[in-house]
Design a protein around this motif. Structure first.
Motif, mmCIF file in Angstrom:
data_model
loop_
_atom_site.group_PDB
_atom_site.id
_atom_site.type_symbol
_atom_site.label_atom_id
_atom_site.label_comp_id
_atom_site.label_asym_id
_atom_site.label_seq_id
_atom_site.Cartn_x
_atom_site.Cartn_y
_atom_site.Cartn_z
ATOM 1 N N ASP A 27 1.101 -0.846 -0.155
ATOM 2 C CA ASP A 27 0.106 -0.036 -0.016
ATOM 3 C C ASP A 27 0.760 1.116 -0.060
ATOM 4 O O ASP A 27 0.675 2.726 -0.408
ATOM 5 N N THR A 28 1.841 1.356 0.836
ATOM 6 C CA THR A 28 2.795 2.309 0.602
ATOM 7 C C THR A 28 3.623 2.769 -0.358
ATOM 8 O O THR A 28 3.619 4.068 -0.917
ATOM 9 N N VAL A 29 3.640 1.323 -1.717
ATOM 10 C CA VAL A 29 4.313 2.200 -2.909
ATOM 11 C C VAL A 29 3.356 2.660 -3.572
ATOM 12 O O VAL A 29 3.632 3.716 -4.188
ATOM 13 N N ALA A 30 2.288 1.803 -3.479
ATOM 14 C CA ALA A 30 0.910 2.610 -4.046
ATOM 15 C C ALA A 30 0.762 3.642 -3.562
ATOM 16 O O ALA A 30 0.380 4.781 -4.668
ATOM 17 N N SER A 31 0.600 4.180 -2.479
ATOM 18 C CA SER A 31 0.747 6.120 -2.394
ATOM 19 C C SER A 31 1.275 6.485 -2.715
ATOM 20 O O SER A 31 1.304 8.273 -2.777
ATOM 21 N N VAL A 32 3.160 6.402 -2.917
ATOM 22 C CA VAL A 32 3.539 6.997 -3.251
ATOM 23 C C VAL A 32 3.540 7.508 -4.946
ATOM 24 O O VAL A 32 3.801 8.672 -5.675
ATOM 25 N N ILE A 33 3.534 6.476 -5.922
ATOM 26 C CA ILE A 33 3.227 6.058 -6.936
ATOM 27 C C ILE A 33 1.667 7.672 -7.176
ATOM 28 O O ILE A 33 1.992 7.711 -7.908
ATOM 29 N N ASP A 34 0.905 7.139 -6.623
ATOM 30 C CA ASP A 34 -0.142 8.013 -7.002
ATOM 31 C C ASP A 34 0.355 9.713 -6.044
ATOM 32 O O ASP A 34 -0.188 10.719 -7.291
ATOM 33 N N ASP A 35 1.296 9.950 -5.645
ATOM 34 C CA ASP A 35 1.313 11.070 -4.896
ATOM 35 C C ASP A 35 2.599 12.031 -6.103
ATOM 36 O O ASP A 35 2.187 12.710 -5.960
ATOM 37 N N VAL A 36 3.128 11.040 -7.183
ATOM 38 C CA VAL A 36 4.102 11.364 -8.126
ATOM 39 C C VAL A 36 3.500 11.230 -8.959
ATOM 40 O O VAL A 36 4.057 11.449 -10.090
ATOM 41 N N ASP A 37 1.708 11.497 -9.295
ATOM 42 C CA ASP A 37 1.419 11.293 -9.993
ATOM 43 C C ASP A 37 1.717 9.882 -11.407
ATOM 44 O O ASP A 37 1.773 10.307 -12.016
ATOM 45 N N GLY A 38 2.262 9.163 -10.262
ATOM 46 C CA GLY A 38 3.237 8.011 -11.351
ATOM 47 C C GLY A 38 1.965 7.430 -12.558
ATOM 48 O O GLY A 38 2.692 6.525 -13.601
ATOM 49 N N VAL A 39 0.763 6.923 -12.175
ATOM 50 C CA VAL A 39 -0.239 6.447 -12.921
ATOM 51 C C VAL A 39 -0.346 7.382 -14.487
ATOM 52 O O VAL A 39 0.243 6.753 -15.612
ATOM 53 N N GLN A 40 -0.252 8.772 -14.079
ATOM 54 C CA GLN A 40 -0.360 9.148 -15.152
ATOM 55 C C GLN A 40 1.069 9.150 -16.550
ATOM 56 O O GLN A 40 1.391 9.053 -17.139
ATOM 57 N N ARG A 41 2.035 9.142 -15.487
ATOM 58 C CA ARG A 41 3.051 9.524 -16.568
ATOM 59 C C ARG A 41 3.311 8.243 -17.709
ATOM 60 O O ARG A 41 4.011 8.089 -17.670
ATOM 61 N N LEU A 42 3.560 6.834 -15.984
ATOM 62 C CA LEU A 42 3.573 5.283 -17.177
ATOM 63 C C LEU A 42 2.327 5.409 -18.810
ATOM 64 O O LEU A 42 3.190 4.981 -19.230
ATOM 65 N N HIS A 43 1.452 6.095 -18.207
ATOM 66 C CA HIS A 43 0.904 6.328 -19.594
ATOM 67 C C HIS A 43 1.156 6.831 -20.729
ATOM 68 O O HIS A 43 1.162 6.777 -21.220
ATOM 69 N N LYS A 44 2.173 8.034 -19.818
ATOM 70 C CA LYS A 44 2.813 8.698 -20.981
ATOM 71 C C LYS A 44 4.091 8.295 -21.768
ATOM 72 O O LYS A 44 4.088 7.811 -23.246
ATOM 73 N N LEU A 45 4.040 7.240 -20.514
ATOM 74 C CA LEU A 45 5.713 6.563 -21.672
ATOM 75 C C LEU A 45 5.642 5.234 -22.308
ATOM 76 O O LEU A 45 6.045 5.538 -22.622
ATOM 77 N N TYR A 46 4.695 5.473 -22.003
ATOM 78 C CA TYR A 46 3.565 3.721 -22.352
ATOM 79 C C TYR A 46 3.916 4.372 -23.560
ATOM 80 O O TYR A 46 4.122 3.940 -24.980
ATOM 81 N N GLU A 47 2.701 5.340 -24.101
ATOM 82 C CA GLU A 47 2.976 6.027 -25.561
ATOM 83 C C GLU A 47 3.896 5.845 -26.375
ATOM 84 O O GLU A 47 4.008 5.876 -27.506
ATOM 85 N N ILE A 48 4.342 7.090 -25.657
ATOM 86 C CA ILE A 48 5.993 7.432 -25.758
ATOM 87 C C ILE A 48 6.782 6.033 -26.387
ATOM 88 O O ILE A 48 7.336 5.585 -27.148
ATOM 89 N N LYS A 49 7.043 4.735 -25.699
ATOM 90 C CA LYS A 49 7.357 4.289 -25.663
ATOM 91 C C LYS A 49 6.997 3.277 -27.443
ATOM 92 O O LYS A 49 7.612 2.599 -28.144
ATOM 93 N N ASP A 50 5.645 3.338 -28.144
ATOM 94 C CA ASP A 50 5.329 2.561 -29.203
ATOM 95 C C ASP A 50 5.482 3.296 -30.327
ATOM 96 O O ASP A 50 6.225 4.909 -30.292
#
Lengths: 166, 166, 166, 166, 166, 166
Positions: E143-166
């Motif tokens: 849970d604490t890792v999920a919190s950190v990921i949320d705090d740094v907008d990690g989900v949105q960041r991964l979405h963008k990096l996933y698009e860039i990668k393609d």
């Protein structure tokens, strides 16, 4: 090609620029140690110095110049090649520093020495000292340089760096 | 602020420059990977690219521009600060690359996306391919860029790098 | 001057050395990527490769040679100057690699291409593959190289690196 | 293994080499700071120093030696490992410098101190001073070193660097 | 000592930590490639990963641990010494990577392989893919890792990096 | 956030830590110049200093702390961004050094100055001098730091480095 640290760009430099444009059609100004900043010897960032030089040369009305920051590589044996790799081509190196002269001449470049203009007052050391100690520094630099220094709180920065140095 | 590798500078870039000057008074062009050269993907040195851009913008009649080579640091987390340290200050980042957008937005910069201009032909990849295979590359770049490429034996260089790549 | 990674030094290299001594009095052997090691493509350390080459040339009876490790700098535009800075002076570059040819010719060096000797079996790739898969690699390298490989447990190292690679 | 900057290689060094060959069959000479050159403290390039040492040891008739330039890494805690990575294996470190002794002993190497030979005249500092001031430096270095210094205009270089230093 | 990139820290890692504390009193966790971030393979900064690990181990109730970011040096021959220089001393290296095993064993360290825990789902690759594609990633990390990921907008960041990668 | 070289960690530092915990819930301690070691100014490795700090803070009973070695980058203009990239997030910088204050304030961080505690005796300089000259250094550092120094033969190391310095 004219190489310096330009901490900051002052009237000694503009005199060399005038002298150079009397002889050549275009000049390249290299900013040495562009990553050094926030020390008393090198108070201004590479970006700040780029702006000082660019604004001044535009005010002086010289259109044909290039400004290139040249990161230190700490290898004099390779320095001339490093410079040639990241700058537009040049024919003549303008410098009064014997070391620069030596390492460009060994690579076959022509080197000329501009005359020296009032080195006791027109030097980066003197300008920095006056800024740090509330002396009259404004008379030693072009107005546009003074503006950049004001915009980045350069006077306050020099005051602090002067204290740290002691 | 406009960032690219400019291998070489072509009409896609000049269209973005025109678009930018419609909106802003002055622009800063950053040359990425300035130390990469003599590979098929990055055939031209940082100095050669500086010259291409400078000559072209002068021919286009734009007076207020700065060109700054920005060495790679391979740390996206610090890249925006690295750029800010060595370039004159800027307000807006012009880019279509999502990664550049991401890492400047996280530092609070405004980012705008210029329109895309004929990406299938106006791309560095296409220009390099045409140079390497004797296609019509001259119609994709400004005359002054073609001159620089000729002056540095760029066509022959691309031919050799194309063979090496295979 | 002869440049290679020598992973490991094999009979293809000794044939080039023989060919070179027919033409020149002394040779300089540059070890490229000396800091790369413990990967399948670059299994041996710079020091191990230095020893392979030195022992082999002594066994071959050639007295006048210099061996110089040349760290990667990842800048082709400056590479020739980098090499010249850290090696004894040389007149001719012996290479079959078009890129090396290109970047030394642009600095004015004379470049010659030694003939190719059985590239399908006499290649570092083939030697590494045979070591990793228990093939007959000993017939492709001088005895002294085989000794060095044995002394450093090179066969076991290649076996492990081959597994990691997959 | 014998480590030095060899600016330049002089009779103090050849005496240590003689002393070492009385005890060991082969020696490895490491050139420290090989990328430093064109300063008064480090006037000669790594390549020039390599040539001085190689030519001298050949003239002295010693066949079994390796010369390896060792780039500075500015991390004493890792220096012994850095050296071991890029040089052939060695058993004993010969040094009079306490720091070198300390950092190799902590990694388990045996360290021996060669005797000191006339340090007041046989030192790099003295040789450089004499070259720079037209003193009798030729009597302090082997003939082949004097030849290398002449070939690269080393006397003139030292004169200039001496002036710059002041 | 336990080395990983931890992009991000997940339940596979916590199981290894549990396994390690069954055997040893204290552990050192090394964060590899701490300067890599904002790429799809390495989305999180070294600082973000430090926080994930620290918060999780505290929640798990383990008091005796050290977390040390270890910058890449790209020299496997020197890597073990580099690690030893910047981390507290350790006796055992826990790893399943053959290369890490190889380069620490050659320096005399004891190496143990922890068991593998559900590698098909408990892997950084899987966690990143699920974050990027709106899968159930929360069940794979504390849970604490999920919190950190949320705090740094990690989900949105991964979405963008996933698009860039393609 | 608290930044220092901690050569070694002493009672001046523990007083600042106590002062900080009176105000804040958790602290981050940054070890500056972690790759410097085996010099008189910087005798202890980054790993040794990490251990000193960690053991001491545990003995002091403070659970919420992070220790992060921060490699030098020699660019003050980028230093704050470099720190932010590799450490967990922090709100306040605690420092008495004007330069650190300056370069973090320009990035918008809040900076506070802890009081100075007996700087004449509680300084790294004094502690190192006493260790090197057999003075009473044990009273200036926590017991656990004295243990680490003893374990790594730190007294003998300082004695040798003191001699080298002279």
């Amino acid at each position: 090609m004219l190489l310096g640290r330009f901490q900051p760009f002052h009237y000694g430099h503009t005199k060399v620029v005038d002298w150079a444009y009397d002889r050549y059609e275009s000049i390249i100004i290299l900013i040495g140690s562009p990553r050094e900043s926030y020390t008393y010897e090198n108070p201004f960032t590479g970006g700040e110095r780029y702006l000082m030089i660019q604004n001044t040369l535009r005010d002086m009305g010289y259109p044909n110049f290039a400004i290139v920051p040249v990161p230190d590589i700490h290898r004099y044996g390779v320095y001339a090649s490093h410079v040639a790799d990241i700058t537009p081509p040049f024919d003549v190196v303008l410098t009064n520093k014997d070391l620069i002269k030596l390492i460009f001449e060994k690579e076959g470049y022509m080197v000329e020495s501009p005359p020296l203009f009032n080195l006791d007052t027109l030097s980066g050391t003197e300008v920095r000292h006056r800024i740090a100690t509330n002396g009259d520094w404004q008379s030693l630099v072009p107005d546009t340089v003074a503006s950049v220094i004001d915009d980045v709180d350069g006077v306050q920065r020099l005051h602090k760096l002067y204290e740290i140095k002691d």
